[in-house]
Each structure stands twice: as C-alpha cells, then as structure tokens.
Motif scaffolding. Sequence first.
Motif, PDB file in Angstrom:
ATOM      1  N   MET A  67       0.820  -1.213   0.000  1.00  0.00           N
ATOM      2  CA  MET A  67       0.000   0.000   0.000  1.00  0.00           C
ATOM      3  C   MET A  67       0.851   1.259   0.000  1.00  0.00           C
ATOM      4  SD  MET A  67      -3.432  -0.684   2.266  1.00  0.00           S
ATOM      5  CE  MET A  67      -2.654  -1.452   3.692  1.00  0.00           C
ATOM      6  N   VAL A  68       1.967   1.245   0.701  1.00  0.00           N
ATOM      7  CA  VAL A  68       2.805   2.449   0.768  1.00  0.00           C
ATOM      8  C   VAL A  68       3.923   2.425  -0.265  1.00  0.00           C
ATOM      9  CG1 VAL A  68       2.301   2.831   3.203  1.00  0.00           C
ATOM     10  CG2 VAL A  68       4.262   1.422   2.558  1.00  0.00           C
ATOM     11  N   SER A  69       3.995   1.379  -1.059  1.00  0.00           N
ATOM     12  CA  SER A  69       5.023   1.308  -2.094  1.00  0.00           C
ATOM     13  C   SER A  69       4.646   2.208  -3.270  1.00  0.00           C
ATOM     14  CB  SER A  69       5.173  -0.146  -2.580  1.00  0.00           C
ATOM     15  OG  SER A  69       4.046  -0.531  -3.357  1.00  0.00           O
ATOM     16  N   THR A  70       5.562   2.319  -4.208  1.00  0.00           N
ATOM     17  CA  THR A  70       5.296   3.068  -5.441  1.00  0.00           C
ATOM     18  C   THR A  70       5.218   2.126  -6.630  1.00  0.00           C
ATOM     19  OG1 THR A  70       7.663   3.499  -5.691  1.00  0.00           O
ATOM     20  CG2 THR A  70       6.343   5.193  -4.592  1.00  0.00           C
ATOM     21  N   TRP A  71       4.830   0.893  -6.380  1.00  0.00           N
ATOM     22  CA  TRP A  71       4.695  -0.077  -7.461  1.00  0.00           C
ATOM     23  C   TRP A  71       3.404   0.166  -8.222  1.00  0.00           C
ATOM     24  CZ3 TRP A  71       6.469  -5.406  -5.059  1.00  0.00           C
ATOM     25  CH2 TRP A  71       7.776  -5.250  -4.577  1.00  0.00           C
ATOM     26  N   ARG A  72       3.391  -0.233  -9.472  1.00  0.00           N
ATOM     27  CA  ARG A  72       2.273   0.071 -10.363  1.00  0.00           C
ATOM     28  C   ARG A  72       1.181  -0.989 -10.275  1.00  0.00           C
ATOM     29  NH1 ARG A  72       4.716  -0.404 -15.205  1.00  0.00           N
ATOM     30  NH2 ARG A  72       3.607  -2.202 -16.016  1.00  0.00           N
ATOM     31  N   TYR A  73      -0.057  -0.513 -10.146  1.00  0.00           N
ATOM     32  CA  TYR A  73      -1.239  -1.378 -10.185  1.00  0.00           C
ATOM     33  C   TYR A  73      -2.229  -0.817 -11.198  1.00  0.00           C
ATOM     34  CZ  TYR A  73      -0.043  -4.424  -6.295  1.00  0.00           C
ATOM     35  OH  TYR A  73       0.555  -5.377  -5.501  1.00  0.00           O
ATOM     36  N   TYR A  74      -2.819  -1.695 -11.953  1.00  0.00           N
ATOM     37  CA  TYR A  74      -3.759  -1.268 -12.988  1.00  0.00           C
ATOM     38  C   TYR A  74      -4.997  -0.643 -12.358  1.00  0.00           C
ATOM     39  CZ  TYR A  74      -7.039  -1.465 -16.876  1.00  0.00           C
ATOM     40  OH  TYR A  74      -7.954  -1.130 -17.834  1.00  0.00           O
ATOM     41  N   SER A  75      -5.431   0.466 -12.912  1.00  0.00           N
ATOM     42  CA  SER A  75      -6.645   1.140 -12.460  1.00  0.00           C
ATOM     43  C   SER A  75      -7.766   0.849 -13.446  1.00  0.00           C
ATOM     44  CB  SER A  75      -6.418   2.656 -12.376  1.00  0.00           C
ATOM     45  OG  SER A  75      -7.653   3.320 -12.216  1.00  0.00           O
ATOM     46  N   PHE A  76      -8.922   0.524 -12.910  1.00  0.00           N
ATOM     47  CA  PHE A  76     -10.087   0.221 -13.748  1.00  0.00           C
ATOM     48  C   PHE A  76     -10.895   1.473 -14.077  1.00  0.00           C
ATOM     49  CE2 PHE A  76      -9.054  -3.652 -11.440  1.00  0.00           C
ATOM     50  CZ  PHE A  76      -9.006  -4.568 -12.466  1.00  0.00           C
ATOM     51  N   LYS A  77     -10.320   2.659 -13.769  1.00  0.00           N
ATOM     52  CA  LYS A  77     -11.044   3.888 -14.061  1.00  0.00           C
ATOM     53  C   LYS A  77     -11.116   4.182 -15.557  1.00  0.00           C
ATOM     54  CE  LYS A  77     -10.081   6.137  -9.633  1.00  0.00           C
ATOM     55  NZ  LYS A  77      -9.521   7.324  -8.951  1.00  0.00           N
ATOM     56  N   GLY A  78     -10.290   3.490 -16.330  1.00  0.00           N
ATOM     57  CA  GLY A  78     -10.331   3.701 -17.769  1.00  0.00           C
ATOM     58  C   GLY A  78     -11.464   2.961 -18.463  1.00  0.00           C
ATOM     59  N   ILE A  79     -12.177   2.101 -17.719  1.00  0.00           N
ATOM     60  CA  ILE A  79     -13.285   1.361 -18.311  1.00  0.00           C
ATOM     61  C   ILE A  79     -14.472   2.298 -18.509  1.00  0.00           C
ATOM     62  CG2 ILE A  79     -14.918  -0.526 -17.974  1.00  0.00           C
ATOM     63  CD1 ILE A  79     -12.774  -1.982 -16.415  1.00  0.00           C
TER      64      ILE A  79
END
Length: 304
Positions: free
Chosen positions: A217-229
């Motif tokens: 949660m506090v990392s800066t790793w990338r997670y896909y966001s579903f806001k583009g749907i």
Amino acid sequence: MPIRDRFIDPRSPDRRPRRAAYALPTLFTAGNIFLGYLSILNTFRGAMQAALGDPGAGQQFSVAAIAIGVAVFTDGLDGGIARLTGTSSDFGREMDSLADVISFGLAPAVLAVAWGVQFIDPTLAPAIRGPIFNAAYLVAFLFLLCGAARLARFNIQKNPIPKNPGRPDRKYFVGLPIPAAAGLVAATVYAREGEPLVWPPFVIAWLALLLLLGFLMVSTWRYYSFKGINLRKAYSTLTLILVGGLIYLIANYSRVVLLAMAVGYVGSGIMIRLGGMIRRRLRPASGGPAATQSYPADPEHQVG
C-alpha cells in the motif's frame, strides 16, 4: 439528453448541478461507512461466540467479510456517480477517504486479529502465545497505519509517478489501493467460511500476508486502475461472454473465485515489478539498447 445534463439546475447561471444531486454519491459513501461498522460489529459477535464455543461464530466472521467485500463494490460507485453527474467536490473526496479508513483499514484490521490470531492453538505455551498476540496487534496496527498513509498520499499528490511507469495510454494506481488490500483479507476469511485459524504456522503466514499488504500500500509499485473502463463504450461479443462467464462463476463458486481474483490483483503488481527488474538486468547482457522509456506527466495516465 446526457445524464450529467439531467442533474443541472436550470436556475443556475453557471450550470451547476442541483443541490439534491450532491447527496447521491454521499449516500453511497455513507453506505460504505455503515458496511465497515457492520463488519466490526459482526467481528465482535464472532469473537464472543467462538470464545464460548458457539458453532455459529464462523457465520459471523463470514458476514463481517462479506460486508467488507460489498463495501469494496460500493466504494467504486460513489466516485463514478460523482463524475457521471458532475457532482465531484472536495467534501466528497474527504468523506470518501474517511469512509475508506473505517471500511478498509479499521474493519479488516480488527477482523484479521479476531479471526486469524485470537483462537490460535490454546495448548501452546504462554511464552509462545504472548509474543504472537503482541506481534499480531502490532502487525494489524501497521496495516491500518499504512492504509491511512496510502489514502493521505492519494489525496495530496496530483501526479504521482510509479517506480515502473507503464504505457502512457493506460491508467495506473501508485501502490496497492486500500480496497484491494482489504478485499484480500475479506476474501480469505470468506473462502474459509469464517472458520478461525488455529494452527500456528497458518497464523504466522497470515501475519506475514498482512505485513506484505501494508508494504504494497505504501510502495510506489504500479497497479492497474479500472477507471479507464467506459461503460458507455461498445465492447466486443467476446468481452461480453467473458464478463458473463465471470458473473456465473462468482454466483456459483464465489468463495474460490473471489479469493483468486483478490490474489491475482494483489499479485499483479508484484509480478509487474519483478518483471521490470528482470528485464533491466537482462537488457545489458542481451546487447540491446539500454535506453529507458519515459512518459510525459499526464494526470490521466498516472493515478494515485
């Protein structure tokens, strides 16, 4: 007529939405808070019933997990409705963050301790049980603290950049979203039908998972966001078939499917990060160009 225009106040010179329209996303946020509160109540009930040897304790823990899972779903609705109706506001964003701290921070932290640690094998020596309990309280607090820090970073950063930037035409979260972390906790409890953990190695592994979720949660790793749907966009027949199949699987095999989905999403950020590290190590050895790809600062591309 577009949906947003239906909420416009005709008497407003600057085409502001009606006052009543602002209450719509707030109702979903209030529902989110209620679900977190309900989860905590059922966790307490389950802990008391399990202490008394009541076989119905597992059902209470399952209800607590389901409440968190439903909150994950409603959390995505309030923001979407606010954007759809043009009623986004600073008050709504702050209210949503406070709701997330309760539903996805405090509620899963309490559930994680009561379900995953409280009923560890009672035959263990007190010299072992005591440190495990103390470690559990600390780990659950760190999970809550990391979740709160994640939300605070999300609120103040306008254009966060992940360590491993992805494609410029996609939207990403920087760090694991707190609803996803809470969703994995809830999915694990739900998959076991609320039966508390007893075997010490499972308890230790559970605490390690909570630490991992806090770090992600506090990392800066990338997670896909579903806001583009975009639900108003036309999709292929294959996509509709896949979505329908997923709904069928959730309806009939919800415990296994929801756990697999939660593990898959949490693990996706780890795999993307590890894949990027491996590619960077192999690139010089392969003789290829060592230039790294950079992307412009685009708030629509990189989301907190």
